[in-house]
Design an enzyme around this catalytic site. Structure first.
Site, PDB file in Angstrom:
ATOM      1  N   LYS A 145     -46.560   9.606-103.398  1.00 34.11           N
ATOM      2  CA  LYS A 145     -45.413  10.205-104.155  1.00 34.11           C
ATOM      3  C   LYS A 145     -46.128  10.699-105.533  1.00 34.11           C
ATOM      4  O   LYS A 145     -46.742   9.865-106.200  1.00 34.11           O
ATOM      5  CB  LYS A 145     -44.311   9.117-104.121  1.00 34.11           C
ATOM      6  CG  LYS A 145     -43.591   9.252-105.392  1.00 34.11           C
ATOM      7  CD  LYS A 145     -42.190   8.492-105.384  1.00 34.11           C
ATOM      8  CE  LYS A 145     -41.848   7.999-106.590  1.00 34.11           C
ATOM      9  NZ  LYS A 145     -40.585   6.995-106.481  1.00 34.11           N
ATOM     10  N   LYS A 152     -45.411  11.819-109.316  1.00 27.23           N
ATOM     11  CA  LYS A 152     -44.609  11.816-110.331  1.00 27.23           C
ATOM     12  C   LYS A 152     -44.659  13.212-111.016  1.00 27.23           C
ATOM     13  O   LYS A 152     -45.739  13.814-111.170  1.00 27.23           O
ATOM     14  CB  LYS A 152     -44.779  10.896-111.578  1.00 27.23           C
ATOM     15  CG  LYS A 152     -44.728   9.498-110.978  1.00 27.23           C
ATOM     16  CD  LYS A 152     -43.160   9.076-110.838  1.00 27.23           C
ATOM     17  CE  LYS A 152     -42.933   7.777-110.545  1.00 27.23           C
ATOM     18  NZ  LYS A 152     -41.510   7.501-110.552  1.00 27.23           N
ATOM     19  N   GLY A 162     -39.934   1.053-105.909  1.00 32.12           N
ATOM     20  CA  GLY A 162     -40.673  -0.054-106.498  1.00 32.12           C
ATOM     21  C   GLY A 162     -40.397  -0.058-108.029  1.00 32.12           C
ATOM     22  O   GLY A 162     -40.206   1.097-108.453  1.00 32.12           O
ATOM     23  N   ASP A 219     -32.447   8.346-106.572  1.00 26.93           N
ATOM     24  CA  ASP A 219     -32.812   6.871-106.899  1.00 26.93           C
ATOM     25  C   ASP A 219     -31.724   6.390-108.081  1.00 26.93           C
ATOM     26  O   ASP A 219     -30.852   5.754-107.505  1.00 26.93           O
ATOM     27  CB  ASP A 219     -34.305   6.930-107.235  1.00 26.93           C
ATOM     28  CG  ASP A 219     -34.700   5.799-108.132  1.00 26.93           C
ATOM     29  OD1 ASP A 219     -33.946   4.697-108.033  1.00 26.93           O
ATOM     30  OD2 ASP A 219     -36.236   5.674-108.205  1.00 26.93           O
ATOM     31  N   GLU A 243     -37.244  13.529-105.337  1.00 29.92           N
ATOM     32  CA  GLU A 243     -36.394  12.328-105.802  1.00 29.92           C
ATOM     33  C   GLU A 243     -35.888  12.511-107.152  1.00 29.92           C
ATOM     34  O   GLU A 243     -36.436  13.006-108.118  1.00 29.92           O
ATOM     35  CB  GLU A 243     -37.269  11.200-105.737  1.00 29.92           C
ATOM     36  CG  GLU A 243     -36.680   9.901-106.092  1.00 29.92           C
ATOM     37  CD  GLU A 243     -37.737   8.743-106.046  1.00 29.92           C
ATOM     38  OE1 GLU A 243     -38.721   8.874-105.495  1.00 29.92           O
ATOM     39  OE2 GLU A 243     -37.513   7.465-106.431  1.00 29.92           O
ATOM     40  N   ASP A 273     -41.200  12.714-107.452  1.00 27.50           N
ATOM     41  CA  ASP A 273     -40.271  12.032-108.079  1.00 27.50           C
ATOM     42  C   ASP A 273     -40.227  12.724-109.411  1.00 27.50           C
ATOM     43  O   ASP A 273     -41.079  12.614-110.360  1.00 27.50           O
ATOM     44  CB  ASP A 273     -40.414  10.607-108.094  1.00 27.50           C
ATOM     45  CG  ASP A 273     -39.472   9.780-108.605  1.00 27.50           C
ATOM     46  OD1 ASP A 273     -38.496  10.368-109.065  1.00 27.50           O
ATOM     47  OD2 ASP A 273     -39.463   8.535-108.824  1.00 27.50           O
ATOM     48  N   SER A 297     -47.058   5.476-105.213  1.00 24.22           N
ATOM     49  CA  SER A 297     -46.467   6.443-106.447  1.00 24.22           C
ATOM     50  C   SER A 297     -47.660   6.315-107.537  1.00 24.22           C
ATOM     51  O   SER A 297     -48.200   5.841-108.102  1.00 24.22           O
ATOM     52  CB  SER A 297     -45.228   5.414-106.883  1.00 24.22           C
ATOM     53  OG  SER A 297     -44.716   6.405-108.258  1.00 24.22           O
ATOM     54  N   LYS A 324     -33.362   0.177-104.066  1.00 23.00           N
ATOM     55  CA  LYS A 324     -34.059  -0.753-105.020  1.00 23.00           C
ATOM     56  C   LYS A 324     -32.982  -1.707-105.324  1.00 23.00           C
ATOM     57  O   LYS A 324     -31.970  -1.485-105.980  1.00 23.00           O
ATOM     58  CB  LYS A 324     -34.599  -0.195-106.538  1.00 23.00           C
ATOM     59  CG  LYS A 324     -35.714   0.898-106.418  1.00 23.00           C
ATOM     60  CD  LYS A 324     -35.977   1.580-107.669  1.00 23.00           C
ATOM     61  CE  LYS A 324     -36.968   2.514-107.704  1.00 23.00           C
ATOM     62  NZ  LYS A 324     -36.744   3.299-108.991  1.00 23.00           N
TER      63      LYS A 324
HETATM   64  C1  NPQ Z   1     -39.310   5.084-109.550  1.00 24.17           C
HETATM   65  N1  NPQ Z   1     -40.933   3.567-109.683  1.00 24.17           N
HETATM   66  O1  NPQ Z   1     -39.163   5.248-108.394  1.00 24.17           O
HETATM   67  C2  NPQ Z   1     -39.805   3.873-110.171  1.00 24.17           C
HETATM   68  C3  NPQ Z   1     -40.176   4.282-111.776  1.00 24.17           C
HETATM   69  C4  NPQ Z   1     -40.692   3.414-112.577  1.00 24.17           C
HETATM   70  C5  NPQ Z   1     -43.067   2.997-108.499  1.00 24.17           C
HETATM   71  O2  NPQ Z   1     -42.492   5.193-109.409  1.00 24.17           O
HETATM   72  C6  NPQ Z   1     -42.298  -0.361-115.408  1.00 24.17           C
HETATM   73  C7  NPQ Z   1     -41.190  -0.679-114.864  1.00 24.17           C
HETATM   74  C8  NPQ Z   1     -42.818   0.955-115.334  1.00 24.17           C
HETATM   75  C9  NPQ Z   1     -40.561   0.138-113.891  1.00 24.17           C
HETATM   76  C10 NPQ Z   1     -42.727   2.968-114.352  1.00 24.17           C
HETATM   77  C11 NPQ Z   1     -41.973   3.903-109.011  1.00 24.17           C
HETATM   78  C12 NPQ Z   1     -42.059   1.779-114.418  1.00 24.17           C
HETATM   79  C13 NPQ Z   1     -40.930   1.267-113.761  1.00 24.17           C
HETATM   80  C14 NPQ Z   1     -41.823   3.864-113.385  1.00 24.17           C
HETATM   81  C15 NPQ Z   1     -40.194   2.145-112.733  1.00 24.17           C
HETATM   82  O3  NPQ Z   1     -38.421   5.827-110.374  1.00 24.17           O
HETATM   83 MG    MG Z   2     -37.589   7.061-108.614  1.00 25.42          MG
END
Ligand code: NPQ
Ligand code: MG
Length: 367
Positions: free
Chosen positions: A161, A163, A290, A238, A213, A188, A135, A262
């Site tokens: 992926k 953002k 994650g 998600d 996403e 995402d 990501s 998750k």
């Molecule tokens: C998601 N994760 O899929 C999340 C969003 C996310 C890997 O993109 C600290 C704790 C910072 C949790 C930043 C990924 C974070 C977090 C992004 C979760 O939406």
């Molecule tokens: Mg997400």
């Protein structure tokens, strides 16, 4: 087992680079780790909540409060606790799924360690390594983004992926697609768009994305249905998918054709397995999300992602994606994959030296 005590550890893990999403920029991972001490031995669980309630309503201080006041006393008072009974024992508390998941995982770790069973075996994993994606946060320029993505592709990640948010979508996606050719790519939005953006999001169809996403707010299933009907890129939920029943509802209504799983978001790994199973029955592929986990949470995610219906690469990146040093032995990418731990329980050991070195405060013991 009898739960003798529950310890709450709070650690600040420095990130190798800031991670920016549509809801803000993170510089460190402020993480809550739960250790249960039980009659059959100890177990660890990681809470995925962030320091502030800007991504989910749950946040670390809130999770600690719920565990101290409600979850831990309920488990300590119970005559017998198993991983399978935790959800019922804490079911009188509404919501707070991330807090519940951390505690249930710690019990599951203690239980399976005592039985000599790995998380992979417990979940019914059918492979010994999982395909990994990465990501990539919002960058300050397209050039900087391309440099970061290029590094990940060279490391061997099997899917990128990005953002996205309004103002950072078509151009970065176009530039990355040009850079990486046929490599799998998805985006995402973390709820950053509204119904008025449907036509704009349709322009992403030109870039052959695996999925988009969570473009809209989590409670708004209807707008995701409208988007799914208007574009060819598959829509993946998600934040919206908080349990197996909601997954069935969103799938049957056509809001999501791929599901991000998750464990923290759905209240634990047992519910995550249920979400996996209902998606498999409905013919919907899943992948493992994650939450910037340390090795403790990453180990469990990798085991989960080895189940049969996890057919897309997960956000199960190597430890080095986030941390120069992990709290456990590091997860290392080999040919775009991470190996599923085979030892009892999560299969990883927490490094007491780092736990103490990075502690934000002394552990709190509830008994
Ligand atoms: C998601 N994760 O899929 C999340 C969003 C996310 C890997 O993109 C600290 C704790 C910072 C949790 C930043 C990924 C974070 C977090 C992004 C979760 O939406
Ligand atoms: Mg997400």
């Amino acid at each position: 087992m009898k739960i003798l005590a529950i310890e709450l550890h709070r650690v600040a893990m420095p990130l190798v680079r800031p991670f920016e999403t549509s809801f803000g920029r993170q510089f460190a991972r402020d993480v809550l780790l739960v250790r249960v001490r039980s009659s059959v031995g100890d177990g660890w669980g990681e809470c995925v909540a962030m320091a502030d309630p800007v991504y989910s309503s749950e946040y670390v201080d809130g999770c600690e409060a719920v565990i101290r006041t409600y979850l831990a006393p309920a488990l300590i008072a119970a005559a017998d606790v198993t991983a399978e009974s935790v959800a019922d024992l804490v079911g009188f508390v509404i919501g707070h799924r991330m807090a519940k998941a951390a505690v249930e995982t710690a019990v599951l770790d203690a239980q399976t360690r005592a039985e000599g069973v790995s998380f992979g075996d417990y979940f019914g994993a059918d492979r010994d390594a999982v395909d990994c994606g990465v990501s990539v946060g919002i960058a300050t320029s397209i050039d900087e983004l391309l440099t970061e993505v290029d590094g990940y592709v060279r490391e061997g990640y099997r899917r990128i992926k990005l953002k996205i948010k309004p103002g950072w979508d078509l151009e970065p996606v176009r530039a990355v697609r040009e850079l990486i050719g046929e490599t799998a790519l998805q985006v995402d939005a973390n709820t950053a768009y509204t119904r008025a953006d449907i036509e704009h999001l349709g322009r992403l169809d030109a870039f052959d994305l695996l999925l988009i996403e969570q473009p809209f707010v989590e409670d708004d299933i209807l707008t995701h249905i409208a988007l799914a009907r208007a574009i060819t890129t598959p829509v993946c939920l998600d934040e919206s998918i908080v349990n197996a029943e909601v997954a069935i509802d969103a799938i049957e209504r056509g809001a999501t054709s791929i599901v991000n799983i998750k464990a923290g978001r759905v209240g634990g790994y047992l519910e995550a397995v249920r979400v996996h199973d209902v998606c498999a029955e409905l013919g919907v592929a899943v992948w493992c999300g994650g939450m910037l986990e340390t090795g403790v949470g990453r180990a469990a995610n990798v085991a989960l992602a080895a189940m049969a219906n996890f057919t897309l690469p997960g956000d199960t990146s190597a430890s080095s994606r986030y941390f120069a040093e992990d709290l456990t032995e590091p997860f290392v990418l080999v040919d775009g994959q991470l190996r599923v731990p085979t030892g009892p329980g999560s299969g990883v050991e927490v490094r007491d030296d780092l736990l103490a070195e990075w502690a934000l405060r002394p552990p709190i013991t509830l008994s």
